[in-house]
Design a protein around this motif. Structure first.
Motif, PDB file in Angstrom:
ATOM      1  N   VAL A  17       0.836  -1.196   0.000  1.00 37.77           N
ATOM      2  CA  VAL A  17       0.000   0.000   0.000  1.00 37.77           C
ATOM      3  C   VAL A  17       0.873   1.248   0.000  1.00 37.77           C
ATOM      4  CG1 VAL A  17      -1.761   1.258   1.301  1.00 37.77           C
ATOM      5  CG2 VAL A  17      -1.807  -1.248   1.229  1.00 37.77           C
ATOM      6  N   THR A  18       2.003   1.164   0.706  1.00 39.52           N
ATOM      7  CA  THR A  18       2.962   2.270   0.763  1.00 39.52           C
ATOM      8  C   THR A  18       4.338   1.704   1.054  1.00 39.52           C
ATOM      9  OG1 THR A  18       3.472   4.423   1.769  1.00 39.52           O
ATOM     10  CG2 THR A  18       2.650   2.705   3.243  1.00 39.52           C
ATOM     11  N   VAL A  19       5.375   2.376   0.575  1.00 35.06           N
ATOM     12  CA  VAL A  19       6.757   2.001   0.887  1.00 35.06           C
ATOM     13  C   VAL A  19       7.564   3.273   1.087  1.00 35.06           C
ATOM     14  CG1 VAL A  19       6.736  -0.206  -0.357  1.00 35.06           C
ATOM     15  CG2 VAL A  19       7.391   1.877  -1.559  1.00 35.06           C
ATOM     16  N   GLY A  20       8.643   3.141   1.829  1.00 37.46           N
ATOM     17  CA  GLY A  20       9.543   4.260   2.051  1.00 37.46           C
ATOM     18  C   GLY A  20      10.828   3.772   2.675  1.00 37.46           C
ATOM     19  N   GLU A  21      11.736   4.683   2.955  1.00 34.00           N
ATOM     20  CA  GLU A  21      12.984   4.322   3.608  1.00 34.00           C
ATOM     21  C   GLU A  21      13.564   5.541   4.309  1.00 34.00           C
ATOM     22  OE1 GLU A  21      15.428   2.811   0.436  1.00 34.00           O
ATOM     23  OE2 GLU A  21      16.100   4.800  -0.146  1.00 34.00           O
ATOM     24  N   LEU A  22      14.429   5.276   5.278  1.00 32.01           N
ATOM     25  CA  LEU A  22      15.155   6.339   5.957  1.00 32.01           C
ATOM     26  C   LEU A  22      16.502   5.809   6.392  1.00 32.01           C
ATOM     27  CD1 LEU A  22      13.728   6.995   9.556  1.00 32.01           C
ATOM     28  CD2 LEU A  22      13.576   4.824   8.358  1.00 32.01           C
ATOM     29  N   PRO A  23      17.486   6.667   6.616  1.00 30.53           N
ATOM     30  CA  PRO A  23      18.826   6.197   6.977  1.00 30.53           C
ATOM     31  C   PRO A  23      18.820   5.428   8.301  1.00 30.53           C
ATOM     32  CG  PRO A  23      18.899   8.495   6.291  1.00 30.53           C
ATOM     33  CD  PRO A  23      17.443   8.135   6.428  1.00 30.53           C
ATOM     34  N   THR A  24      19.581   4.342   8.324  1.00 30.87           N
ATOM     35  CA  THR A  24      19.700   3.552   9.550  1.00 30.87           C
ATOM     36  C   THR A  24      20.498   4.302  10.611  1.00 30.87           C
ATOM     37  OG1 THR A  24      19.738   1.550   8.172  1.00 30.87           O
ATOM     38  CG2 THR A  24      20.397   1.311  10.478  1.00 30.87           C
ATOM     39  N   GLU A  25      21.508   5.038  10.163  1.00 28.68           N
ATOM     40  CA  GLU A  25      22.450   5.688  11.086  1.00 28.68           C
ATOM     41  C   GLU A  25      22.990   4.658  12.087  1.00 28.68           C
ATOM     42  OE1 GLU A  25      21.002  10.281  11.313  1.00 28.68           O
ATOM     43  OE2 GLU A  25      19.722   8.829  12.372  1.00 28.68           O
ATOM     44  N   ALA A  26      23.545   3.588  11.505  1.00 28.07           N
ATOM     45  CA  ALA A  26      23.960   2.435  12.292  1.00 28.07           C
ATOM     46  C   ALA A  26      24.958   2.796  13.384  1.00 28.07           C
ATOM     47  CB  ALA A  26      24.554   1.368  11.369  1.00 28.07           C
ATOM     48  N   TRP A  27      25.773   3.828  13.151  1.00 24.35           N
ATOM     49  CA  TRP A  27      26.798   4.186  14.140  1.00 24.35           C
ATOM     50  C   TRP A  27      26.194   4.637  15.471  1.00 24.35           C
ATOM     51  CZ3 TRP A  27      25.400   7.193   9.970  1.00 24.35           C
ATOM     52  CH2 TRP A  27      24.898   8.462  10.253  1.00 24.35           C
ATOM     53  N   LYS A  28      24.903   5.006  15.454  1.00 22.96           N
ATOM     54  CA  LYS A  28      24.251   5.431  16.693  1.00 22.96           C
ATOM     55  C   LYS A  28      23.895   4.243  17.588  1.00 22.96           C
ATOM     56  CE  LYS A  28      22.304   9.773  14.963  1.00 22.96           C
ATOM     57  NZ  LYS A  28      21.070  10.562  14.755  1.00 22.96           N
TER      58      LYS A  28
ATOM     59  N   GLY B 114      22.304   0.076  18.515  1.00 19.92           N
ATOM     60  CA  GLY B 114      21.084  -0.722  18.524  1.00 19.92           C
ATOM     61  C   GLY B 114      19.888  -0.022  19.134  1.00 19.92           C
ATOM     62  N   GLU B 115      20.078   0.722  20.204  1.00 22.18           N
ATOM     63  CA  GLU B 115      18.957   1.393  20.851  1.00 22.18           C
ATOM     64  C   GLU B 115      18.348   2.450  19.940  1.00 22.18           C
ATOM     65  OE1 GLU B 115      19.925   2.865  24.696  1.00 22.18           O
ATOM     66  OE2 GLU B 115      20.335   0.876  25.544  1.00 22.18           O
ATOM     67  N   SER B 116      19.182   3.125  19.166  1.00 19.15           N
ATOM     68  CA  SER B 116      18.676   4.104  18.207  1.00 19.15           C
ATOM     69  C   SER B 116      17.808   3.436  17.149  1.00 19.15           C
ATOM     70  CB  SER B 116      19.853   4.823  17.542  1.00 19.15           C
ATOM     71  OG  SER B 116      19.404   5.659  16.489  1.00 19.15           O
ATOM     72  N   ILE B 117      18.241   2.266  16.666  1.00 22.20           N
ATOM     73  CA  ILE B 117      17.446   1.529  15.678  1.00 22.20           C
ATOM     74  C   ILE B 117      16.117   1.086  16.284  1.00 22.20           C
ATOM     75  CG2 ILE B 117      17.344  -0.619  14.341  1.00 22.20           C
ATOM     76  CD1 ILE B 117      20.336  -0.279  13.816  1.00 22.20           C
ATOM     77  N   GLU B 118      16.164   0.610  17.511  1.00 25.35           N
ATOM     78  CA  GLU B 118      14.939   0.200  18.195  1.00 25.35           C
ATOM     79  C   GLU B 118      13.941   1.353  18.261  1.00 25.35           C
ATOM     80  OE1 GLU B 118      13.579  -1.812  22.465  1.00 25.35           O
ATOM     81  OE2 GLU B 118      15.659  -1.275  22.096  1.00 25.35           O
ATOM     82  N   LYS B 119      14.403   2.553  18.593  1.00 31.74           N
ATOM     83  CA  LYS B 119      13.524   3.719  18.656  1.00 31.74           C
ATOM     84  C   LYS B 119      12.942   4.051  17.287  1.00 31.74           C
ATOM     85  CE  LYS B 119      15.836   5.839  22.646  1.00 31.74           C
ATOM     86  NZ  LYS B 119      16.709   6.948  23.101  1.00 31.74           N
ATOM     87  N   LYS B 120      13.760   3.925  16.245  1.00 35.90           N
ATOM     88  CA  LYS B 120      13.263   4.192  14.890  1.00 35.90           C
ATOM     89  C   LYS B 120      12.186   3.194  14.490  1.00 35.90           C
ATOM     90  CE  LYS B 120      17.195   6.622  12.882  1.00 35.90           C
ATOM     91  NZ  LYS B 120      17.947   6.880  11.657  1.00 35.90           N
ATOM     92  N   VAL B 121      12.416   1.920  14.814  1.00 36.28           N
ATOM     93  CA  VAL B 121      11.434   0.879  14.498  1.00 36.28           C
ATOM     94  C   VAL B 121      10.099   1.184  15.181  1.00 36.28           C
ATOM     95  CG1 VAL B 121      10.839  -1.542  14.916  1.00 36.28           C
ATOM     96  CG2 VAL B 121      13.087  -0.944  13.998  1.00 36.28           C
ATOM     97  N   LEU B 122      10.137   1.545  16.446  1.00 35.33           N
ATOM     98  CA  LEU B 122       8.900   1.853  17.172  1.00 35.33           C
ATOM     99  C   LEU B 122       8.209   3.083  16.595  1.00 35.33           C
ATOM    100  CD1 LEU B 122      10.050   1.225  20.866  1.00 35.33           C
ATOM    101  CD2 LEU B 122       8.611  -0.249  19.428  1.00 35.33           C
ATOM    102  N   ALA B 123       8.991   4.079  16.201  1.00 38.90           N
ATOM    103  CA  ALA B 123       8.397   5.288  15.629  1.00 38.90           C
ATOM    104  C   ALA B 123       7.723   4.995  14.288  1.00 38.90           C
ATOM    105  CB  ALA B 123       9.466   6.365  15.464  1.00 38.90           C
ATOM    106  N   ILE B 124       8.405   4.228  13.441  1.00 36.42           N
ATOM    107  CA  ILE B 124       7.838   3.885  12.129  1.00 36.42           C
ATOM    108  C   ILE B 124       6.577   3.031  12.297  1.00 36.42           C
ATOM    109  CG2 ILE B 124       8.224   2.611   9.985  1.00 36.42           C
ATOM    110  CD1 ILE B 124      11.239   3.287  10.358  1.00 36.42           C
ATOM    111  N   ALA B 125       6.686   1.991  13.118  1.00 38.73           N
ATOM    112  CA  ALA B 125       5.551   1.081  13.311  1.00 38.73           C
ATOM    113  C   ALA B 125       4.360   1.817  13.911  1.00 38.73           C
ATOM    114  CB  ALA B 125       5.964  -0.088  14.195  1.00 38.73           C
TER     115      ALA B 125
END
Length: 291
Positions: free
Chosen positions: A26-37, A39-50
């Protein structure tokens, strides 16, 4: 019609989308992982997107494909490279289910891509499919009867770490190694894959020899996998799919150098079909299998 949130977490980008039961996004998109920040930063991004996608589209579940080795039962990342510091120990399944309040399933990104190809892509209709993604490293996935085979501890398919006579498989046969080899021989700056293949097309002998060497390594590794697993189909994905025209024949010939004809004649080698959405689509299939 039910909808599901899909995320594909890579070292560079997080792809996201919403898929329906017809397997249409229905929709797709992407944003930078900013992996250097970390695992916790990725977790926050996942929760925000979801959270945002659930509010806008509604959803029955969250389907996650991610870099790293994953315990599919618990949803915890039990191994990750230094590319994402602090990712080991992060539990996306637990976090999503606690905060977003809907079911979540998490699986390794190569396993998800392989599952997508086995269910509805290049390996459709085959009982045993091996998927190899060739890029910065080499990833692997074993799919049997439409389900991921994880092995005793969830790490089956890590073909890139195989030891060969020349060293570790992915250290010899990856696109990164191709670039490093040509750059070292040319001594005139960095050579990426696109530049190397373009030069090879124009007859550059150093680039042609480097591509031939990479394909020979891939052929020997694929042959070893075939001797052990005897898959019906090997699906090749990752960055190399962009140059199928130059690689398909070379890889097939290399495999036949190392594989008995009676096995080679019954093993199909093909290139992935699902492209950028493979990880998200496979994450949805994994969610559907586990739920």
């Amino acid at each position: 019609m039910k909808k599901y949130i899909c995320l594909d977490i890579g070292g560079t980008m997080i792809k996201y989308g919403v898929i329906d039961e017809r397997e249409c996004f229905v929709t797709v998109g992407e944003l930078p992982t900013e992996a250097w920040k970390g695992g916790e930063s990725i977790e926050k991004k996942v929760l925000a997107i979801a959270g945002r996608l659930r509010e806008k589209y509604g959803a029955e579940g969250v389907c996650i494909s991610t870099a790293g080795m994953v315990d599919p039962e618990s949803g915890e990342i039990f191994y990750a490279s230094d590319l994402i510091p602090g990712y080991m120990g992060i539990n996306l399944k637990k976090s999503v289910e606690k905060n977003i309040k809907i079911p979540c399933e998490v699986e390794n990104d190569v396993n998800c891509a392989g599952l997508a190809e086995a269910v509805s892509g290049a390996g459709k209709g085959r009982d045993l499919v091996v998927c190899l993604t060739v890029g910065t490293g080499i990833g692997g996935a074993f799919i049997q009867n439409g389900k991921i085979y994880g092995g005793g501890s969830g790490s089956a398919g890590e073909a890139g770490y195989m030891w060969t006579a020349r060293g570790i498989f992915q250290d010899q046969g990856s696109a990164r190694t191709l670039s490093e080899r040509v750059s070292a021989e040319k001594k005139d700056g960095e050579w990426d894959g696109r530049k190397i293949f373009d030069a090879a097309e124009n007859g550059d002998r150093i680039c042609i020899d480097a591509i031939d060497s990479m394909c020979d390594v891939l052929g020997s590794g694929i042959a070893n996998i075939c001797y052990i697993l005897n898959p019906e189909t090997i699906v090749l994905g990752g960055g190399i799919t962009a140059r199928r025209d130059m690689l398909e024949g070379r890889i097939n010939r290399a495999v036949r150098r190392y594989l008995l004809p009676v096995i080679a004649d019954n093993t199909e080698i093909c290139f992935a079909q699902h492209g950028n959405n493979a990880g998200m689509l496979g994450a949805y299939y994994n969610f559907r299998n586990r739920q």
